[in-house]
Design a protein around this motif. Structure first.
Motif, mmCIF file in Angstrom:
data_model
loop_
_atom_site.group_PDB
_atom_site.id
_atom_site.type_symbol
_atom_site.label_atom_id
_atom_site.label_comp_id
_atom_site.label_asym_id
_atom_site.label_seq_id
_atom_site.Cartn_x
_atom_site.Cartn_y
_atom_site.Cartn_z
ATOM 1 N N ALA A 18 0.827 -1.209 0.000
ATOM 2 C CA ALA A 18 0.000 0.000 0.000
ATOM 3 C C ALA A 18 0.864 1.263 0.000
ATOM 4 O O ALA A 18 0.552 2.229 -0.707
ATOM 5 C CB ALA A 18 -0.939 -0.005 1.198
ATOM 6 N N GLU A 19 1.944 1.270 0.760
ATOM 7 C CA GLU A 19 2.822 2.442 0.799
ATOM 8 C C GLU A 19 3.471 2.688 -0.552
ATOM 9 O O GLU A 19 3.549 3.826 -1.022
ATOM 10 C CB GLU A 19 3.879 2.285 1.888
ATOM 11 N N GLU A 20 3.942 1.629 -1.198
ATOM 12 C CA GLU A 20 4.536 1.770 -2.528
ATOM 13 C C GLU A 20 3.518 2.331 -3.515
ATOM 14 O O GLU A 20 3.820 3.230 -4.302
ATOM 15 C CB GLU A 20 5.057 0.420 -3.017
ATOM 16 N N THR A 21 2.312 1.807 -3.456
ATOM 17 C CA THR A 21 1.265 2.253 -4.373
ATOM 18 C C THR A 21 0.865 3.692 -4.085
ATOM 19 O O THR A 21 0.681 4.494 -5.015
ATOM 20 C CB THR A 21 0.042 1.323 -4.268
ATOM 21 N N THR A 22 0.741 4.041 -2.817
ATOM 22 C CA THR A 22 0.352 5.399 -2.435
ATOM 23 C C THR A 22 1.331 6.422 -2.993
ATOM 24 O O THR A 22 0.907 7.483 -3.491
ATOM 25 C CB THR A 22 0.240 5.510 -0.905
ATOM 26 N N GLN A 23 2.600 6.136 -2.933
ATOM 27 C CA GLN A 23 3.602 7.075 -3.465
ATOM 28 C C GLN A 23 3.373 7.324 -4.956
ATOM 29 O O GLN A 23 3.493 8.453 -5.435
ATOM 30 C CB GLN A 23 5.015 6.548 -3.207
ATOM 31 N N GLU A 24 3.040 6.277 -5.684
ATOM 32 C CA GLU A 24 2.800 6.433 -7.127
ATOM 33 C C GLU A 24 1.488 7.162 -7.406
ATOM 34 O O GLU A 24 1.417 8.017 -8.285
ATOM 35 C CB GLU A 24 2.831 5.072 -7.802
ATOM 36 N N VAL A 25 0.452 6.832 -6.648
ATOM 37 C CA VAL A 25 -0.850 7.468 -6.876
ATOM 38 C C VAL A 25 -0.784 8.957 -6.575
ATOM 39 O O VAL A 25 -1.354 9.775 -7.307
ATOM 40 C CB VAL A 25 -1.949 6.780 -6.041
ATOM 41 N N ARG A 26 -0.078 9.332 -5.536
ATOM 42 C CA ARG A 26 0.016 10.752 -5.182
ATOM 43 C C ARG A 26 0.665 11.585 -6.282
ATOM 44 O O ARG A 26 0.454 12.795 -6.335
ATOM 45 C CB ARG A 26 0.778 10.917 -3.873
ATOM 46 N N ALA A 27 1.416 10.954 -7.156
ATOM 47 C CA ALA A 27 2.038 11.664 -8.279
ATOM 48 C C ALA A 27 1.102 11.773 -9.484
ATOM 49 O O ALA A 27 1.416 12.483 -10.447
ATOM 50 C CB ALA A 27 3.336 10.961 -8.683
ATOM 51 N N GLU A 28 -0.025 11.115 -9.435
ATOM 52 C CA GLU A 28 -0.967 11.159 -10.559
ATOM 53 C C GLU A 28 -1.641 12.526 -10.638
ATOM 54 O O GLU A 28 -2.029 13.102 -9.613
ATOM 55 C CB GLU A 28 -2.076 10.110 -10.385
ATOM 56 N N ARG A 29 -1.810 12.988 -11.847
ATOM 57 C CA ARG A 29 -2.571 14.215 -12.059
ATOM 58 C C ARG A 29 -4.030 13.949 -11.705
ATOM 59 O O ARG A 29 -4.613 12.964 -12.134
ATOM 60 C CB ARG A 29 -2.451 14.612 -13.530
ATOM 61 N N GLY A 30 -4.588 14.781 -10.880
ATOM 62 C CA GLY A 30 -5.988 14.644 -10.503
ATOM 63 C C GLY A 30 -6.218 13.890 -9.206
ATOM 64 O O GLY A 30 -7.344 13.836 -8.714
ATOM 65 N N ALA A 31 -5.173 13.317 -8.625
ATOM 66 C CA ALA A 31 -5.316 12.633 -7.335
ATOM 67 C C ALA A 31 -5.133 13.651 -6.221
ATOM 68 O O ALA A 31 -4.102 14.299 -6.123
ATOM 69 C CB ALA A 31 -4.284 11.517 -7.214
ATOM 70 N N LEU A 32 -6.141 13.816 -5.389
ATOM 71 C CA LEU A 32 -6.081 14.771 -4.282
ATOM 72 C C LEU A 32 -5.677 14.101 -2.973
ATOM 73 O O LEU A 32 -4.893 14.655 -2.209
ATOM 74 C CB LEU A 32 -7.434 15.458 -4.106
ATOM 75 N N VAL A 33 -6.239 12.914 -2.717
ATOM 76 C CA VAL A 33 -5.950 12.184 -1.482
ATOM 77 C C VAL A 33 -5.820 10.704 -1.810
ATOM 78 O O VAL A 33 -6.662 10.154 -2.536
ATOM 79 C CB VAL A 33 -7.072 12.359 -0.436
ATOM 80 N N HIS A 34 -4.798 10.091 -1.268
ATOM 81 C CA HIS A 34 -4.658 8.630 -1.307
ATOM 82 C C HIS A 34 -3.933 8.250 -0.034
ATOM 83 O O HIS A 34 -2.736 8.477 0.102
ATOM 84 C CB HIS A 34 -3.878 8.172 -2.547
ATOM 85 N N ALA A 35 -4.674 7.730 0.932
ATOM 86 C CA ALA A 35 -4.104 7.427 2.241
ATOM 87 C C ALA A 35 -4.677 6.127 2.768
ATOM 88 O O ALA A 35 -5.866 5.848 2.607
ATOM 89 C CB ALA A 35 -4.418 8.567 3.216
ATOM 90 N N VAL A 36 -3.824 5.346 3.414
ATOM 91 C CA VAL A 36 -4.248 4.100 4.050
ATOM 92 C C VAL A 36 -4.123 4.282 5.559
ATOM 93 O O VAL A 36 -3.085 4.723 6.059
ATOM 94 C CB VAL A 36 -3.404 2.905 3.570
ATOM 95 N N HIS A 37 -5.185 3.941 6.265
ATOM 96 C CA HIS A 37 -5.272 4.141 7.710
ATOM 97 C C HIS A 37 -5.455 2.791 8.403
ATOM 98 O O HIS A 37 -6.234 1.949 7.946
ATOM 99 C CB HIS A 37 -6.472 5.046 7.999
ATOM 100 N N ALA A 38 -4.727 2.589 9.506
ATOM 101 C CA ALA A 38 -4.892 1.411 10.352
ATOM 102 C C ALA A 38 -5.605 1.853 11.636
ATOM 103 O O ALA A 38 -4.990 2.487 12.488
ATOM 104 C CB ALA A 38 -3.533 0.793 10.680
ATOM 105 N N PRO A 39 -6.894 1.567 11.771
ATOM 106 C CA PRO A 39 -7.630 2.006 12.953
ATOM 107 C C PRO A 39 -7.046 1.423 14.245
ATOM 108 O O PRO A 39 -6.674 0.247 14.292
ATOM 109 C CB PRO A 39 -9.050 1.474 12.720
ATOM 110 N N ALA A 40 -6.989 2.229 15.278
ATOM 111 C CA ALA A 40 -6.471 1.799 16.581
ATOM 112 C C ALA A 40 -7.268 0.600 17.089
ATOM 113 O O ALA A 40 -8.499 0.575 17.005
ATOM 114 C CB ALA A 40 -6.554 2.950 17.577
ATOM 115 N N GLY A 41 -6.547 -0.384 17.590
ATOM 116 C CA GLY A 41 -7.191 -1.546 18.167
ATOM 117 C C GLY A 41 -7.716 -2.560 17.171
ATOM 118 O O GLY A 41 -8.364 -3.533 17.560
ATOM 119 N N GLN A 42 -7.468 -2.342 15.877
ATOM 120 C CA GLN A 42 -7.924 -3.258 14.841
ATOM 121 C C GLN A 42 -6.747 -3.595 13.921
ATOM 122 O O GLN A 42 -6.673 -3.113 12.794
ATOM 123 C CB GLN A 42 -9.079 -2.642 14.053
#
Length: 88
Positions: A18-42
């Protein structure tokens, strides 16, 4: 999108992918947010947030090689998924 992961090792491997992919997506034209979240306790849950300037930007994102790779490669780590799409 919610990703339920099989076990701790799958979670670790998914996070790397996911981190590798996020770095590439953030460079895409038109991508505003691309973030992966790990909820606490899950420790086996991840939530992906994506936001694009418009539907055309999202559609272009879907066609990118790095996105297609992510969609295919993530399957080995997943116990399940669910998605919610918010569109204009």
């Amino acid at each position: 999108m919610r990703f339920s992961l099989k076990d701790d090792e799958c979670a670790r491997q998914f996070d790397v992918l996911a981190e590798e992919t996020t770095q590439e997506v953030r460079a895409e034209r038109g991508a505003l947010v691309h973030a992966v979240h790990a909820p606490a306790g899950q420790p086996l849950l991840r939530v992906l947030y994506e936001l694009y300037v418009n539907r055309a930007a999202f559609d272009t994102h879907e066609e990118q090689a790095h996105n297609r790779y992510f969609v295919e490669a993530r399957e080995q780590y997943l116990a399940g998924t669910s998605a919610v799409f918010l569109v204009e």
